[in-house]
Design a protein around this motif. Structure first.
Motif, PDB file in Angstrom:
ATOM      1  N   ALA A   5       7.204  10.974  12.380  1.00  0.00           N
ATOM      2  CA  ALA A   5       8.089   9.993  12.770  1.00  0.00           C
ATOM      3  C   ALA A   5       8.118   8.651  13.530  1.00  0.00           C
ATOM      4  N   GLN A   6       6.568   8.189  13.550  1.00  0.00           N
ATOM      5  CA  GLN A   6       5.485   6.989  13.148  1.00  0.00           C
ATOM      6  C   GLN A   6       5.718   5.829  12.363  1.00  0.00           C
ATOM      7  N   LEU A   7       6.300   6.875  10.668  1.00  0.00           N
ATOM      8  CA  LEU A   7       6.042   6.088   9.481  1.00  0.00           C
ATOM      9  C   LEU A   7       7.589   6.029   9.242  1.00  0.00           C
ATOM     10  N   LEU A   8       8.197   6.182   9.815  1.00  0.00           N
ATOM     11  CA  LEU A   8      10.445   6.534   9.071  1.00  0.00           C
ATOM     12  C   LEU A   8      10.269   5.236  10.202  1.00  0.00           C
ATOM     13  N   ASN A   9      11.527   4.695   8.697  1.00  0.00           N
ATOM     14  CA  ASN A   9      12.176   3.962   8.906  1.00  0.00           C
ATOM     15  C   ASN A   9      11.716   2.373   9.951  1.00  0.00           C
ATOM     16  N   GLN A  10      10.168   1.983   8.632  1.00  0.00           N
ATOM     17  CA  GLN A  10       9.224   1.059   9.485  1.00  0.00           C
ATOM     18  C   GLN A  10       9.418   0.016   7.691  1.00  0.00           C
ATOM     19  N   PRO A  11       9.928  -0.885   8.303  1.00  0.00           N
ATOM     20  CA  PRO A  11      10.234  -2.661   7.169  1.00  0.00           C
ATOM     21  C   PRO A  11       8.470  -2.677   5.766  1.00  0.00           C
ATOM     22  N   GLU A  12       7.775  -2.451   6.818  1.00  0.00           N
ATOM     23  CA  GLU A  12       6.332  -2.640   6.164  1.00  0.00           C
ATOM     24  C   GLU A  12       6.377  -1.418   5.256  1.00  0.00           C
ATOM     25  N   ILE A  13       6.426  -0.092   5.429  1.00  0.00           N
ATOM     26  CA  ILE A  13       6.099   1.185   4.506  1.00  0.00           C
ATOM     27  C   ILE A  13       7.282   0.993   3.207  1.00  0.00           C
ATOM     28  N   GLU A  14       8.462   0.687   3.787  1.00  0.00           N
ATOM     29  CA  GLU A  14       9.531   0.650   3.036  1.00  0.00           C
ATOM     30  C   GLU A  14       9.423  -0.540   2.238  1.00  0.00           C
ATOM     31  N   LEU A  15       9.151  -2.072   2.033  1.00  0.00           N
ATOM     32  CA  LEU A  15       7.778  -2.763   1.431  1.00  0.00           C
ATOM     33  C   LEU A  15       7.157  -2.123   0.508  1.00  0.00           C
ATOM     34  N   ALA A  16       6.022  -1.425   0.865  1.00  0.00           N
ATOM     35  CA  ALA A  16       5.006  -1.237   0.372  1.00  0.00           C
ATOM     36  C   ALA A  16       5.211  -0.135  -0.746  1.00  0.00           C
ATOM     37  N   ASN A  17       5.999  -0.032  -0.285  1.00  0.00           N
ATOM     38  CA  ASN A  17       6.991   1.573  -1.186  1.00  0.00           C
ATOM     39  C   ASN A  17       7.286   1.414  -2.418  1.00  0.00           C
ATOM     40  N   GLN A  18       8.260  -0.080  -2.258  1.00  0.00           N
ATOM     41  CA  GLN A  18       9.127  -0.629  -3.047  1.00  0.00           C
ATOM     42  C   GLN A  18       7.879  -1.264  -4.346  1.00  0.00           C
ATOM     43  N   THR A  19       6.961  -1.670  -3.250  1.00  0.00           N
ATOM     44  CA  THR A  19       5.741  -2.610  -4.180  1.00  0.00           C
ATOM     45  C   THR A  19       5.085  -1.337  -5.595  1.00  0.00           C
ATOM     46  N   ALA A  20       4.356   0.029  -4.790  1.00  0.00           N
ATOM     47  CA  ALA A  20       3.688   1.236  -5.698  1.00  0.00           C
ATOM     48  C   ALA A  20       4.705   1.196  -6.888  1.00  0.00           C
ATOM     49  N   MET A  21       6.473   1.214  -6.460  1.00  0.00           N
ATOM     50  CA  MET A  21       7.388   2.125  -7.145  1.00  0.00           C
ATOM     51  C   MET A  21       7.357   1.059  -8.443  1.00  0.00           C
ATOM     52  N   ASN A  22       7.502   0.040  -8.108  1.00  0.00           N
ATOM     53  CA  ASN A  22       7.433  -1.663  -9.271  1.00  0.00           C
ATOM     54  C   ASN A  22       6.243  -1.061 -10.233  1.00  0.00           C
ATOM     55  N   HIS A  23       5.484  -1.439  -9.494  1.00  0.00           N
ATOM     56  CA  HIS A  23       3.934  -1.340 -10.556  1.00  0.00           C
ATOM     57  C   HIS A  23       3.674   0.161 -11.119  1.00  0.00           C
ATOM     58  N   TYR A  24       4.194   1.353 -10.885  1.00  0.00           N
ATOM     59  CA  TYR A  24       4.303   2.444 -11.582  1.00  0.00           C
ATOM     60  C   TYR A  24       5.299   2.384 -12.950  1.00  0.00           C
ATOM     61  N   ASN A  53      -0.448   0.998   3.098  1.00  0.00           N
ATOM     62  CA  ASN A  53       1.075   1.499   3.902  1.00  0.00           C
ATOM     63  C   ASN A  53       2.059   2.456   2.961  1.00  0.00           C
ATOM     64  N   SER A  54       0.774   2.358   2.303  1.00  0.00           N
ATOM     65  CA  SER A  54       2.398   3.138   0.825  1.00  0.00           C
ATOM     66  C   SER A  54       2.325   4.292   1.223  1.00  0.00           C
ATOM     67  N   THR A  55       2.696   5.394   1.160  1.00  0.00           N
ATOM     68  CA  THR A  55       3.030   6.889   1.651  1.00  0.00           C
ATOM     69  C   THR A  55       4.086   7.575   0.232  1.00  0.00           C
ATOM     70  N   MET A  56       3.411   7.295  -1.251  1.00  0.00           N
ATOM     71  CA  MET A  56       3.420   7.259  -2.159  1.00  0.00           C
ATOM     72  C   MET A  56       2.369   7.534  -3.140  1.00  0.00           C
ATOM     73  N   VAL A  57       2.626   9.287  -3.244  1.00  0.00           N
ATOM     74  CA  VAL A  57       2.121   9.623  -3.995  1.00  0.00           C
ATOM     75  C   VAL A  57       0.878   9.344  -5.468  1.00  0.00           C
ATOM     76  N   THR A  58      -0.306   9.054  -5.168  1.00  0.00           N
ATOM     77  CA  THR A  58      -0.684   9.021  -6.850  1.00  0.00           C
ATOM     78  C   THR A  58      -1.841  10.159  -7.261  1.00  0.00           C
ATOM     79  N   VAL A  59      -1.987  10.925  -6.860  1.00  0.00           N
ATOM     80  CA  VAL A  59      -2.475  11.880  -7.201  1.00  0.00           C
ATOM     81  C   VAL A  59      -2.361  13.254  -7.034  1.00  0.00           C
ATOM     82  N   MET A  60      -2.286  13.843  -7.847  1.00  0.00           N
ATOM     83  CA  MET A  60      -1.991  15.485  -7.462  1.00  0.00           C
ATOM     84  C   MET A  60      -3.578  16.516  -7.947  1.00  0.00           C
TER      85      MET A  60
END
Length: 470
Positions: free
Chosen positions: A50-69, A302-309
């Motif tokens: 709940a604390q991590l949903l709809n957080q602008p800084e997390i959405e931005l971090a995830n977009q950054t990580a995704m763009n790098h990928y 702040n990114s919630t993107m998974v980088t290793v499994m």
């Protein structure tokens, strides 16, 4: 209120289905919703989500990580001995293994067997008894491949005298990642086999095959891996458990370059024959390419993107971009699939290997819609394969337009696993994988489908939430 209850009511029931049944028996109309609390009912995990949903800084971090990928361009540039590519291997009697960290006494049979085989290959011991004594005396140490930007399938063993593929990301300061060579099927080190036949093959791979592949690359120049993977997806591969097309496409580049080298004809012929007989040869390059793409997405705060499994045959571990190199682990799930004649689920080790890096990058199990024939190997139906690819769209940040699925109208593969969506939607990442016998040396006994355990994602979100709220 009286007017409301004078009308016919329809009740939406979220919870036990029996509540809706009682309403129906009383003459009312109820719709039972298929709802479960997020995080499998884990209260602290739900609060972290709940604390991590709809957080602008997390959405931005995830977009950054995704763009790098998405921007990464993994390119095969060299073949090196592991001790040269990873200096720590030359400085100590260190062996790398698949999955998260694990102590010797806790390892599964195939990993222990593969480590003993690597010790014999390195000539640190004369026999298996001496090799095990070295381990128990603390003279050999172990670390995950991922700690050194490397990946290996199944047991994932890398020691100093083994050859490695060297893959650079040309869009990210030419950062390098590594993977070992694929030995083929049957009695092989990655499934825990350590016989004389296995050691003999490893010696040939570390000398003649490595020399041939290095000479080939000098002739061909760097080889971009994403185009090979993308084309293979259109030819029936999912580039994890099925690499027949990808290996064939690689051969089209290997053979002309090898024929231009000054190597002895017999050596060239043996190298080509080995690759032609091994449809899984491209797997290790696919893994290295996926590791390269995901390495580019690492360490975005702040990114919630998974980088290793990754899995070690006992535990399943994940890492998030926003939590750096921290592992979050839970017991590895069993693999449900098809077994070779004479074997069953009671013979199988738990989920094993670094090859889930392919699913982490959006191929493998996430791209099964492109490979309906894979179900003949891992079980299920072509419809199941397509449904798996569709289901993964619900837990990812987006898609990868470089990898498209003809069966889904050329839709991009689902990519960028968002730990929040896994926990919120209760949909686990699908992985298709080989099945190793639980005893060392027996080898592969089947293949099938498994999932990552939920607890990894719950713990990762809880750690990230604590980190952000400090």
């Amino acid at each position: 209120m009286k007017a409301l209850f004078s009308q016919q009511l329809t009740v939406l029931n979220a919870g036990l289905a029996s509540f809706a049944d009682n309403i129906e028996r009383a003459g009312g109309h109820a719709i039972a919703m298929n709802w479960q609390p997020p995080a499998d009912g884990d209260r602290l995990g739900g609060l972290a989500l709940a604390q991590l949903l709809n957080q602008p800084e997390i959405e931005l971090a995830n977009q950054t990580a995704m763009n790098h990928y998405l921007a990464a361009q993994p390119t095969l540039v060299d073949v090196m001995m592991a001790g040269e590519a990873i200096p720590a291997l030359a400085e100590q009697q260190l062996i790398l293994h698949a999955g998260p960290p694990i102590a010797w006494q806790d390892m599964c049979g195939p990993v222990q067997g593969a480590i003993l085989g690597a010790i014999l290959f390195e000539k640190w011991a004369d026999d298996l008894t001496q090799a095990e004594a070295l381990v128990r005396n603390g003279e050999v140490t172990f670390e995950p491949c991922h700690h050194y930007d490397a990946v290996g399938p199944m047991a994932g063993i890398i020691s100093r005298s083994m050859p490695l593929w060297v893959v650079e990301n040309s869009t990210n300061n030419n950062e390098r990642v590594y993977s070992n060579f694929n030995e083929g099927l049957g009695k092989v080190l990655r499934f825990g086999a350590n016989s004389d036949e296995v050691i003999k093959r490893l010696n040939w791979m570390g000398t003649e095959l490595a020399q041939a592949m290095k000479a080939m690359l000098l002739e061909s120049g760097p080889i971009e891996l994403k185009p090979i993977m993308a084309q293979a997806l259109h030819m029936g591969d999912e580039v994890h458990n099925r690499n027949a097309a990808a290996t064939g496409l690689l051969l089209k580049q290997l053979v002309p370059a090898l024929l231009k080298t000054s190597l002895p004809q017999a050596q060239v012929q043996q190298a080509i024959s080995f690759v032609m007989a091994n449809d899984h040869f491209f797997l290790n390059l696919s893994m290295a390419a996926c590791k390269s793409m995901l390495k580019a997405a690492e360490n975005v705060p702040n990114s919630t993107m998974v980088t290793v499994m990754a899995r070690n045959g006992v535990n399943f571990g994940i890492r998030l971009s926003g939590t750096g190199n921290t592992w979050f682990q839970a017991p590895a799930n069993p693999v449900n699939g098809l077994f070779f004649p004479g074997y069953g689920v009671e013979d199988a080790a738990a989920d094993l290997g670094d090859s889930a890096i392919t699913e982490t990058a959006g191929v493998g199990g996430f791209a099964m819609a492109s490979s309906p024939a894979i179900v003949k190997f891992v079980g299920g139906t072509p419809a199941d394969a397509t449904n798996n690819s569709r289901a993964m769209q619900g837990i990812t940040l987006g898609g990868n337009p470089a990898f498209t699925l003809p069966a889904l109208n050329f839709a991009p593969t689902a990519a960028g696993i968002d730990a929040r969506k896994v926990v919120d939607n209760l949909v686990l990442p699908i992985i298709n994988t080989g099945i190793a016998h639980k005893k060392a040396g027996v080898g592969q006994i089947g293949a099938g489908i498994t999932t990552a355990p939920m607890q990894c994602f719950v713990d990762a979100l809880s750690a990230l939430s604590t980190q952000i709220n400090r």
